[in-house]
Design an enzyme around this catalytic site. Structure first.
Site, short mmCIF file in Angstrom:
data_model
loop_
_atom_site.label_atom_id
_atom_site.label_comp_id
_atom_site.label_asym_id
_atom_site.label_seq_id
_atom_site.Cartn_x
_atom_site.Cartn_y
_atom_site.Cartn_z
N LYS A 11 -46.89 -16.15 2.94
CA LYS A 11 -47.66 -16.51 4.13
C LYS A 11 -49.15 -16.64 3.79
CE LYS A 11 -44.48 -13.82 7.07
NZ LYS A 11 -44.44 -12.83 8.17
N TYR A 51 -40.33 -20.38 13.80
CA TYR A 51 -40.22 -19.07 14.45
C TYR A 51 -39.61 -19.17 15.86
CZ TYR A 51 -42.74 -16.42 10.84
OH TYR A 51 -43.10 -15.77 9.68
N ASN A 114 -47.75 -9.22 6.91
CA ASN A 114 -46.76 -8.64 6.00
C ASN A 114 -46.34 -9.57 4.87
OD1 ASN A 114 -45.09 -10.36 7.37
ND2 ASN A 114 -43.88 -8.76 8.39
N HIS A 117 -42.12 -14.19 4.14
CA HIS A 117 -40.96 -14.47 5.00
C HIS A 117 -39.75 -14.69 4.11
CE1 HIS A 117 -38.37 -16.29 8.04
NE2 HIS A 117 -38.04 -17.16 7.09
N GLU A 128 -34.03 -23.22 8.17
CA GLU A 128 -35.42 -23.08 7.77
C GLU A 128 -35.76 -23.94 6.55
OE1 GLU A 128 -35.61 -18.46 9.38
OE2 GLU A 128 -35.83 -18.87 7.24
#
Ligand code: DAT
Ligand code: MG
Length: 151
Positions: A11, A51, A114, A117, A128
């Site tokens: 990310k 998402y 975090n 993904h 995805e």
């Protein structure tokens, strides 16, 4: 063998912090292979599509803002049971709940930053991967995989 494909995203926090080498090295050390990779900045539509399962949740808008705010590195990874294996390496969503030794436990502090993904099921991985890659983007690494995997 049960070779699976999964989508990993470094990310924007991971890219900004210079952690893509660390993250890809961990994936490769596990024996998984990278079959496509793309540095890109997501637009809002694609972020919301990626998402979509979280649409309407309180953190959804912040999540979309964050994921579109800078470049991310999309990686298609292949390996034996790679979907669960990568999730295990990434660790629980909240870095404080993540297993020591996982990427999030070792390198992240908060749920909203975090770092990584990873697709959570075969259906998610298919859905995805199609958001980030076209079929022609994938290269075959079966030979590399089959050399090192045993039953
Ligand atoms: P994961 O990324 O572990 O698959 P998820 O799919 O439940 O977790 O959520 C997607 C992302 O949304 C997650 O990586 C960070 C963000 N997120 C999830 N729950 C959150 C919360 N309670 N507060 C803030 N951000 C959250
Ligand atoms: Mg998820």
């Amino acid at each position: 063998m049960a070779i699976e494909r999964t989508l990993i995203l470094c990310k924007p926090d991971a890219v900004s912090r210079g952690l893509v080498g660390e993250i890809t090295a961990r994936i490769e050390r596990r024996g998984y292979v990278i079959i496509a990779m793309k540095l890109m900045q997501l637009d809002g539509d694609r972020a919301r599509e990626h998402y979509s399962e979280h649409s309407g949740k309180p953190f959804f808008n912040d999540l979309v803002d964050f994921i579109t705010n800078g470049p991310l590195l999309a990686i298609a990874v292949e390996g034996e049971r790679a979907i669960d294996g990568c999730r295990q390496m990434i660790g629980a969503t909240d870095p404080l709940a993540a297993a020591p030794g996982s990427i999030r436990a070792d390198l992240a502090q908060t749920i909203g930053r975090n770092l990584v993904h990873g697709s959570d099921s075969a259906a998610s991985a298919d859905r995805e991967l199609a958001i980030f890659f076209e079929d022609k983007d994938f290269v075959s690494r079966r030979h590399d995989l089959e050399r090192w995997i045993t039953e």
